[in-house]
Design a protein around this motif. Structure first.
Motif, short mmCIF file in Angstrom:
data_model
loop_
_atom_site.label_atom_id
_atom_site.label_comp_id
_atom_site.label_asym_id
_atom_site.label_seq_id
_atom_site.Cartn_x
_atom_site.Cartn_y
_atom_site.Cartn_z
N ALA A 19 0.83 -1.20 0.00
CA ALA A 19 0.00 0.00 0.00
C ALA A 19 0.86 1.25 0.00
O ALA A 19 0.66 2.18 -0.80
N ARG A 20 1.83 1.28 0.88
CA ARG A 20 2.69 2.45 1.01
C ARG A 20 3.52 2.68 -0.26
O ARG A 20 3.68 3.81 -0.73
N THR A 21 4.03 1.60 -0.83
CA THR A 21 4.84 1.71 -2.05
C THR A 21 3.99 2.19 -3.22
O THR A 21 4.39 3.10 -3.97
N GLY A 22 2.80 1.60 -3.37
CA GLY A 22 1.91 2.02 -4.45
C GLY A 22 1.45 3.45 -4.31
O GLY A 22 1.39 4.19 -5.30
N ALA A 23 1.17 3.88 -3.09
CA ALA A 23 0.71 5.25 -2.85
C ALA A 23 1.77 6.27 -3.22
O ALA A 23 1.47 7.30 -3.84
N PHE B 154 -1.27 -2.15 -5.51
CA PHE B 154 -2.60 -2.07 -4.91
C PHE B 154 -3.32 -3.41 -4.97
O PHE B 154 -4.09 -3.75 -4.05
N ALA B 155 -3.10 -4.17 -6.02
CA ALA B 155 -3.71 -5.50 -6.12
C ALA B 155 -3.16 -6.42 -5.03
O ALA B 155 -3.91 -7.19 -4.40
N ILE B 156 -1.87 -6.32 -4.78
CA ILE B 156 -1.25 -7.11 -3.71
C ILE B 156 -1.83 -6.70 -2.36
O ILE B 156 -2.11 -7.55 -1.50
N MET B 157 -2.02 -5.39 -2.16
CA MET B 157 -2.59 -4.92 -0.90
C MET B 157 -3.98 -5.50 -0.66
O MET B 157 -4.29 -5.97 0.44
N VAL B 158 -4.83 -5.46 -1.67
CA VAL B 158 -6.19 -5.99 -1.54
C VAL B 158 -6.15 -7.50 -1.29
O VAL B 158 -6.90 -8.02 -0.45
N PHE B 159 -5.27 -8.19 -1.98
CA PHE B 159 -5.14 -9.64 -1.77
C PHE B 159 -4.69 -9.93 -0.34
O PHE B 159 -5.22 -10.84 0.31
N ALA B 160 -3.72 -9.14 0.16
CA ALA B 160 -3.24 -9.33 1.53
C ALA B 160 -4.36 -9.06 2.53
O ALA B 160 -4.51 -9.79 3.52
N ALA B 161 -5.16 -8.03 2.27
CA ALA B 161 -6.29 -7.71 3.16
C ALA B 161 -7.26 -8.88 3.20
O ALA B 161 -7.81 -9.21 4.27
N VAL C 146 -3.85 11.36 7.81
CA VAL C 146 -4.93 10.38 7.94
C VAL C 146 -4.64 9.14 7.09
O VAL C 146 -4.88 8.01 7.51
N THR C 147 -4.10 9.36 5.90
CA THR C 147 -3.74 8.24 5.04
C THR C 147 -2.68 7.37 5.72
O THR C 147 -2.77 6.13 5.70
N SER C 148 -1.71 8.00 6.33
CA SER C 148 -0.66 7.26 7.06
C SER C 148 -1.24 6.52 8.26
O SER C 148 -0.82 5.41 8.60
N ALA C 149 -2.24 7.14 8.90
CA ALA C 149 -2.86 6.56 10.09
C ALA C 149 -3.64 5.28 9.79
O ALA C 149 -3.99 4.53 10.70
N ALA C 150 -3.92 5.04 8.51
CA ALA C 150 -4.58 3.79 8.15
C ALA C 150 -3.72 2.59 8.54
O ALA C 150 -4.24 1.48 8.73
N ALA C 151 -2.41 2.80 8.66
CA ALA C 151 -1.50 1.71 9.01
C ALA C 151 -1.76 1.15 10.41
O ALA C 151 -2.01 -0.05 10.57
N ALA D 251 -9.01 2.66 2.01
CA ALA D 251 -7.56 2.91 2.01
C ALA D 251 -7.09 3.32 0.63
O ALA D 251 -6.30 4.26 0.47
N LEU D 252 -7.59 2.64 -0.39
CA LEU D 252 -7.21 2.98 -1.77
C LEU D 252 -7.65 4.39 -2.13
O LEU D 252 -6.93 5.13 -2.81
#
Length: 290
Positions: free
Chosen positions: A57-61, A102-109, A146-151, A123-124
């Motif tokens: 997520a962080r890398t994609g963002a 982002f696809a990896i992030m969703v899969f991990a979620a 706020v975006t960072s706080a999603a972590a 988050a996206l």
């Protein structure tokens, strides 16, 4: 050998593109939140997929931010040397990289629990909208926070599937901390932002007032971190010792910059905050595990 050099250069370019060294800023909050949520009982699966979700997520963002801001970066002498403005990378390849992340992030979620999967579009959205906010609101620093706080909030949800005051306070501290040092960093672009209609707290209120706002944000962040330490049974003397060190570092950070002296902006906004992150991570993790 030539192929190896090309691969190394490409990996290095992407590392610079996404500012990988800055991962520590929210990783520390995410890991401590995860440990507090697990209360010493975390499976390898949870740890693995939380880390994968966070890193992707962080890398994609950050890569997406470079694409969206490419034209602005090209105009600003400070950022004109970044990969896309220089032509070292093109938008198409970076967008493909973003989609993969982002696809990896969703899969991990999805591997964590249903609530993480359901909330992943939020988050996206935050990771996408942040890069546009400087075009219409000086609250862009808080949106980044706020975006960072999603972590930390996401890490807690990944472990428990529920929410409570601890992750919300952790998220609030993360938000104000990131917004505070982003304001300091943004102060160096005051003239450019005003001239080009870029919205920021320095551009809206002036550099002097912006630095005062940054200080206020960091005071509030420390207050939230103190409350977290008092409410969390797993945190104690080691955590508060680290927090004391970080308070000193916050003071040094704000002593390094002034409206008429911004030469130390990068040290104050990034270098010192990397140290703060590491101190927070080490002392928080130690207190959770001991």
């Amino acid at each position: 050998m030539e192929l190896t050099k090309k691969i190394y250069k490409k990996v290095n370019d992407y590392g610079i593109l996404v500012m990988f060294s800055h991962t520590i800023f929210s990783l520390s909050f995410a890991l401590i939140s995860m440990l507090l949520a697990g209360q010493g009982h975390l499976s390898f699966k949870i740890i693995f997929w939380v880390l994968i979700a966070f890193l992707s997520a962080r890398t994609g963002a950050n890569a997406l931010n470079r694409v969206i801001d490419a034209e602005i970066d090209a105009k600003n002498p400070r950022t004109a040397t970044r990969q896309i403005p220089q032509g070292l990378m093109n938008k198409k390849e970076v967008i493909i990289f973003v989609v993969i992340c982002f696809a990896i992030m969703v899969f991990a979620a999805a591997q964590l629990n249903t609530i993480c999967l359901i909330l992943s579009p939020i988050a996206l959205f935050l990771m996408t909208i942040y890069s546009y906010t400087k075009r219409f609101t000086w609250l862009c620093h808080l949106v980044l926070g706020v975006t960072s706080a999603a972590a930390p909030v996401g890490a807690w949800l990944a472990v428990t599937g529920t929410i409570s005051w601890i992750p919300l306070l952790m998220g609030a501290a993360n938000t104000l901390w990131v917004a505070g040092f982003d304001i300091i960093y943004g102060a160096q672009d005051y003239d450019f932002d005003v001239k080009n209609g870029i919205h920021s707290i320095p551009a809206r209120f002036g550099v002097k007032n912006a630095l005062h706002i940054s200080s206020a944000f960091h005071i509030l962040a420390v207050a939230f971190l103190i409350v977290i330490g008092l409410l969390s049974p797993d945190l104690g003397i080691i955590y508060f010792a680290g927090l004391t060190i970080n308070i000193v570092l916050f003071i040094i950070q704000h002593k390094l910059v002034a409206p008429d002296n911004l030469k130390n902006v990068k040290v104050a906004s990034y270098s010192i905050n990397q140290v703060i992150s590491i101190v927070f991570l080490i002392t928080g993790v130690l207190d959770c595990l001991i």
